[in-house]
Write a protein that holds these residues in place. Structure first.
Motif, PDB file in Angstrom:
ATOM      1  N   GLU A  93       0.997  -1.087  -0.088  1.00  0.00           N
ATOM      2  CA  GLU A  93      -0.072  -0.110  -0.033  1.00  0.00           C
ATOM      3  C   GLU A  93       1.019   1.183  -0.165  1.00  0.00           C
ATOM      4  O   GLU A  93       0.348   2.397   0.597  1.00  0.00           O
ATOM      5  N   ARG A 132       3.417  -6.119  -3.829  1.00  0.00           N
ATOM      6  CA  ARG A 132       2.605  -7.117  -4.240  1.00  0.00           C
ATOM      7  C   ARG A 132       2.531  -7.381  -5.689  1.00  0.00           C
ATOM      8  O   ARG A 132       2.115  -8.365  -6.249  1.00  0.00           O
ATOM      9  N   LYS A 150       2.985 -11.110  -6.906  1.00  0.00           N
ATOM     10  CA  LYS A 150       2.105 -11.486  -8.125  1.00  0.00           C
ATOM     11  C   LYS A 150       2.715 -12.062  -9.343  1.00  0.00           C
ATOM     12  O   LYS A 150       2.691 -13.219  -9.789  1.00  0.00           O
ATOM     13  N   SER A 195      -0.907 -15.261   1.429  1.00  0.00           N
ATOM     14  CA  SER A 195      -1.388 -13.936   1.717  1.00  0.00           C
ATOM     15  C   SER A 195      -0.373 -12.919   0.889  1.00  0.00           C
ATOM     16  O   SER A 195       0.761 -13.132   1.310  1.00  0.00           O
ATOM     17  N   ARG A 255      -4.191  -2.494  -7.121  1.00  0.00           N
ATOM     18  CA  ARG A 255      -5.922  -2.582  -6.596  1.00  0.00           C
ATOM     19  C   ARG A 255      -6.215  -3.737  -6.358  1.00  0.00           C
ATOM     20  O   ARG A 255      -6.174  -4.708  -6.667  1.00  0.00           O
ATOM     21  N   THR A 256      -7.108  -3.314  -5.132  1.00  0.00           N
ATOM     22  CA  THR A 256      -7.722  -4.494  -4.467  1.00  0.00           C
ATOM     23  C   THR A 256      -9.276  -3.828  -4.240  1.00  0.00           C
ATOM     24  O   THR A 256      -9.477  -2.997  -4.624  1.00  0.00           O
ATOM     25  N   LYS A 257     -10.102  -4.636  -3.574  1.00  0.00           N
ATOM     26  CA  LYS A 257     -11.597  -4.528  -3.491  1.00  0.00           C
ATOM     27  C   LYS A 257     -11.553  -3.561  -2.471  1.00  0.00           C
ATOM     28  O   LYS A 257     -12.597  -2.616  -2.289  1.00  0.00           O
ATOM     29  N   ASN A 296      -9.113  -0.761  -1.984  1.00  0.00           N
ATOM     30  CA  ASN A 296      -8.909   0.511  -2.385  1.00  0.00           C
ATOM     31  C   ASN A 296      -9.297   0.934  -3.788  1.00  0.00           C
ATOM     32  O   ASN A 296      -8.617   1.745  -4.287  1.00  0.00           O
ATOM     33  N   SER A 297      -9.978   0.046  -4.578  1.00  0.00           N
ATOM     34  CA  SER A 297     -10.429   0.397  -5.994  1.00  0.00           C
ATOM     35  C   SER A 297     -11.515   1.721  -6.017  1.00  0.00           C
ATOM     36  O   SER A 297     -12.162   1.917  -4.956  1.00  0.00           O
TER      37      SER A 297
END
Length: 253
Positions: A143, A166, A170, A177, A248-250, A252-253
């Protein structure tokens, strides 16, 4: 007979009055109040050393611009050979409202970590501003892009060169996690205490607790170590595509 008893009673009464009217010697042994021995007391307070050690790094707590200048120059020297720093931020949320960043953590690969108490700083020196704004010195973390946004919103500090770990995890298909705690355990074998009671604690306390100091330092140091590990497995040319790109994640999108 009654007169005799009465006379004896009067004599006894007079003797008692005479006894109690005389000054009494102090009980033995006697010491003046000022000389009474005082039992030694022990304080539970352990003197706090600054800097202190966490994960083989010297951790410095900074509250003034003058100290910040000196240590930022040292970190910048470290970045000559390894141009990246682990970066993280802590803040307080009150009534669901985020307060200004209270603590900025930065760690170099040469074993220095700075905990800058932002809300106590009398000024932000140019050395700090230049380091954060230099896109050639990567700021790595989880983040971290959004940490940079908070620093700009709260203090007008521009942060360039952020790389969210991340993206690299990825790309390398790291299992488990993708939080900092999960990556630390999977990649480095380091277990971080990510108890929410610590992360949500009062980072605006006049003095940070030992648990807060260690928690904050480890976040920046582990971020730096993770990037150093990933950098050995990914070409820098591939890392550049992720600079200043939010992950981007659910949430902070």
């Amino acid at each position: 007979m009654i007169a005799v008893i009465f006379g004896i009673g009067c004599v006894v009464g007079i003797l008692i009055l005479v006894y109690w009217s005389q000054p009494k010697p102090p009980p033995f042994p006697f010491q003046p109040e000022s000389a009474q021995p005082i039992a030694p007391t022990r304080s539970n307070h352990v003197p706090f050393k600054n800097p202190f050690q966490v994960l083989d790094s010297n951790v410095h707590i900074i509250k003034t611009a003058s100290k910040c200048v000196e240590l930022i120059r040292t970190i910048r020297d470290h970045c000559t050979s390894a141009p990246f720093i682990g970066l993280d931020c802590e803040w307080v949320t009150i009534g669901g409202v985020r307060q200004s960043v209270a603590l900025l953590q930065m760690a170099s690969s040469s074993g220095m970590c700075l905990l800058i108490r932002m809300f106590l700083m009398d000024a932000f020196p140019n050395e700090l501003k230049d380091l954060l704004a230099d896109p050639k010195i990567l700021k790595v973390g989880v983040e971290v892009y959004f940490d940079g946004r908070k620093l700009q919103e709260d203090y007008g500090l521009v942060v360039k060169g952020t790389v969210d770990l991340r993206h690299l995890a990825k790309k390398l298909r790291v299992p488990g996690s993708f939080g900092l705690g999960g990556l630390a355990q999977t990649v480095l074998g380091i277990q971080l205490d990510k108890n929410w009671q610590i992360s949500a604690s009062n980072w605006q306390n006049p003095e940070l607790s030992p648990i807060q100091r260690e928690y904050a330092a480890k976040d920046a140091i582990v971020a730096m170590k993770l990037f150093r590990h990933f950098r050995n497995k990914i070409n820098m040319s591939e890392i550049y595509q992720f600079i200043d790109v939010p992950f981007r994640t659910k949430f902070n999108s």
